[in-house]
Structures are given as C-alpha cells and as structure tokens.
Scaffold this motif. Sequence first.
Motif, mmCIF file in Angstrom:
data_model
loop_
_atom_site.group_PDB
_atom_site.id
_atom_site.type_symbol
_atom_site.label_atom_id
_atom_site.label_comp_id
_atom_site.label_asym_id
_atom_site.label_seq_id
_atom_site.Cartn_x
_atom_site.Cartn_y
_atom_site.Cartn_z
ATOM 1 N N UNK A 301 -3.214 -34.719 9.826
ATOM 2 C CA UNK A 301 -2.436 -34.743 8.547
ATOM 3 C C UNK A 301 -2.980 -35.622 7.676
ATOM 4 N N UNK A 302 -2.454 -35.750 6.422
ATOM 5 C CA UNK A 302 -3.250 -36.768 5.593
ATOM 6 C C UNK A 302 -2.323 -37.233 4.426
ATOM 7 N N UNK A 303 -2.749 -38.209 3.572
ATOM 8 C CA UNK A 303 -1.779 -38.738 2.604
ATOM 9 C C UNK A 303 -2.880 -39.931 1.855
ATOM 10 N N UNK A 304 -2.088 -40.263 0.738
ATOM 11 C CA UNK A 304 -2.789 -41.258 -0.332
ATOM 12 C C UNK A 304 -2.649 -40.291 -1.582
ATOM 13 N N UNK A 305 -2.080 -40.944 -2.617
ATOM 14 C CA UNK A 305 -2.172 -40.302 -3.945
ATOM 15 C C UNK A 305 -1.579 -38.930 -4.079
ATOM 16 N N UNK A 306 -2.278 -37.977 -4.538
ATOM 17 C CA UNK A 306 -1.599 -36.442 -4.596
ATOM 18 C C UNK A 306 -1.485 -35.979 -3.435
ATOM 19 N N UNK A 307 -2.290 -36.391 -2.324
ATOM 20 C CA UNK A 307 -2.138 -35.946 -0.878
ATOM 21 C C UNK A 307 -0.798 -36.347 -0.269
ATOM 22 N N UNK A 308 -0.464 -37.410 -0.637
ATOM 23 C CA UNK A 308 1.105 -37.864 -0.419
ATOM 24 C C UNK A 308 2.042 -36.983 -0.863
ATOM 25 N N UNK A 309 1.574 -36.663 -2.076
ATOM 26 C CA UNK A 309 2.977 -35.494 -2.607
ATOM 27 C C UNK A 309 2.809 -34.301 -1.991
ATOM 28 N N UNK A 310 1.674 -33.948 -1.563
ATOM 29 C CA UNK A 310 1.601 -32.567 -1.061
ATOM 30 C C UNK A 310 2.006 -32.500 0.394
ATOM 31 N N UNK A 311 1.983 -33.989 0.965
ATOM 32 C CA UNK A 311 2.305 -33.869 2.530
ATOM 33 C C UNK A 311 3.858 -33.909 2.508
ATOM 34 N N UNK A 312 4.609 -34.099 1.558
ATOM 35 C CA UNK A 312 5.901 -34.214 1.717
ATOM 36 C C UNK A 312 6.583 -33.044 0.639
ATOM 37 N N UNK A 313 5.653 -31.854 0.406
ATOM 38 C CA UNK A 313 6.069 -30.881 -0.406
ATOM 39 C C UNK A 313 5.901 -29.681 0.573
ATOM 40 N N UNK A 314 6.699 -28.677 -0.106
ATOM 41 C CA UNK A 314 6.475 -27.341 0.518
ATOM 42 C C UNK A 314 6.125 -26.455 -0.657
ATOM 43 N N UNK A 315 5.029 -25.840 -0.578
ATOM 44 C CA UNK A 315 4.539 -24.981 -1.606
ATOM 45 C C UNK A 315 5.149 -23.569 -1.503
#
Length: 364
Positions: A301-315
């Motif tokens: 998994x990954x995070x930081x910046x926009x990647x954090x938003x994506x990690x905690x989102x469901x597309x």
Amino acid sequence: VLALDPIIGAISAGNVVVIKPSDQAPACSSFLANTLPQYLDTNAIKVIEGGGDVCEQILLHKWDKIFFTGSPRVARIVMTSAARNLTPVTLELGGKCPAIFDHLSNPSDFKMAVKRIVGAKWGICSGQACIGIDYLLVEEKYSSEVIELLKKFIRKFYGDNMVESRVLSRIINKQHFERLCNLLKDPLVAASIVHGGSIDETNLFIEPTILLDPPLDAEIMTEEIFGPLLPVITVNKIQESIGFINSRPKPLTIYAFTKDDTFKRKIVAETSSGSVVFNDTLVQFLCDTLPFGGVGQSGFGRYHGKYSFDTFSHEKAVMHRHLCLEIEPRYPPWNKFKLEFIRLAYRLNYFGLVLHMLGLKKHN
C-alpha cells in the motif's frame, strides 16, 4: 508524523477515524489524545490509548479500512483480524534499508555523501526510523576511508561527550534498549566494532556505533536494527551489492550514492524496494508527490499527498446509459450474423462492423 500523515488523507477522503497510537511512545500517545480533541470534531476523530489488549478489542470490530505502521510481527496479527471481515489493509513496516556507497572520485562529492549518511543514520531519532539507513555497502578497498570520514562527521555533529549531547536521541524505552544491547553481545559482532559501542543504561543511551563486516548470519544482519548501530559490509565490486540486497527481504528504501548512470539503471531494474533514492537520504518522505510505501516484508500500500486520499477512498464505477437505441446482437437467439457482430466488436474492428451491417462482409 507517522500518525498524523495518514489521518490527513483519511479525513480529506470523508472518513471518520479512530487513531490508536503506539503504547511504546507514551508521551506521543498522550499528546495526540489530549491535543487532537481541541481542534477536531470528536464525533468524527477519536484517539484511543492503551496496550495490546486495547488493540485486540479494536480489531474485533468491522472496519472499512485498517492502516497500520509497525513491525511485521504485529502486522501479521492485524492482517489475521482484518481477514475475518475481508477488511482492506495498508501496512507500513520498514525493514533493513541499505545504502550503497559507490566510489566518488570527486573529494567534495565523497565528503557530502558520507555527511548525508551520518545525518540519516544518527540524526533522525538515533536510527529509530523506518526509513533510516540500516547498513552500508562499500567496496573493501575504500572501506577504511569511508569509516574514518564517518567518525569525523559523528564527532562534528555530536561532539566528544555524546552522552551529554542534546541533539542525539535516546533509545525510546528500556525494552528496546535491551534488544539493541543484545545485538552486540554476540562475541563475533562485538569483535567487529570499529567505533563506539559504549552504553549508558540509566539514560538509555547507546553511542553511535560502526561495525565492520559483522557475521552475516548474526541477528544484527537478519533483523531490522532500528537503532544507532551501523554495520559496514564490504564487497569486492560495488555491483555485487545488488545480489546482496536481493538475497534478503525487500527493503522499504534503497539509498545509493553513485554517479554511474548505468549502475543506477541496474539498481532500479534489478532490485525490488518501496523506493530508491540516489545521492541523498530521507528526502523521499518529505516529497508528497511521490508515493510512500513498502513491498513484500516492508509492507504494501502507499500514501502521502494525493496517494493518501486514494488509499482511504473507494473508486466507485458509475455509468449512465440512454434507453433510445439498442444493440440487438447482444440478445438471443444467437445466429451467425449476431456471433460475427460480437466477434468484430470484441476486436474493435469498426470498419468490419460497418461492412457486416451493410451485408458486404461474409460470415466466417
């Protein structure tokens, strides 16, 4: 930072959040528990303190996402609990991050590289950081020169009386202090110490310590050190460092000091790690346009910046269609015309579809 950084992404993605700080750092845990409620909605963000028993109770609940930072041992417990409810998990686990030191012919480059290694190893929490350098790989013929310069910068940064230094971190707790001391009790490991090694149990202090070629099967080389001990491992040719790294679990980060572009490409292409940093240390953690995360035993998994938003989102996929036109070949009964239509559509053969619809293309 390790607690607050992912929280930013979780909140920005519209989640409510439960934070369980580590009980290994009670001062930080207390700070978060007392400070966050003063600024954030306590109905949306909760801080829960406690030890392993509290963690067990938290993991019994069904969550939409679990984000864990810690050791592989505890990560397995977290994943086992998450599996009961098929809860997605992001794991940030660290690992033995190597630094490859290629020979730098320019003296100023050589000096700058060593300076950055010392700053990364001992300047950040005295080695108690997941992205800190765990061990150094260098060609044997340059090892003495590198070690002498390491010693020079250690003295420059922390002085001669390091136990009194206010810029050199202490070990976080007694348990971790004893674990680090045990790494040095192996007689063959102790014999490899070329600098430092002194300890002060009262102040939980361990002097910055350099070891030259400790046994590769010793615990100091098989487990993440997470402390102020730096093994220097020598190789005949620096290219051998790639094979050495690949023979061990995948690290969170590989640091490499080199100006050889061909060697850089080989490192990127022939190794697996969460990230690769050339000619610097730690800065990748500060760059929020880069994803931060591990691979294999160093996490996933990954995070930081926009990647954090994506990690905690469901597309969620959403599609809108009109009801005016219909493609009849999608429905039975099937015949040669319909099957040929489907074949052409599947192959994206639009010209063939036109010919087929006009009756100008024969069926196969």
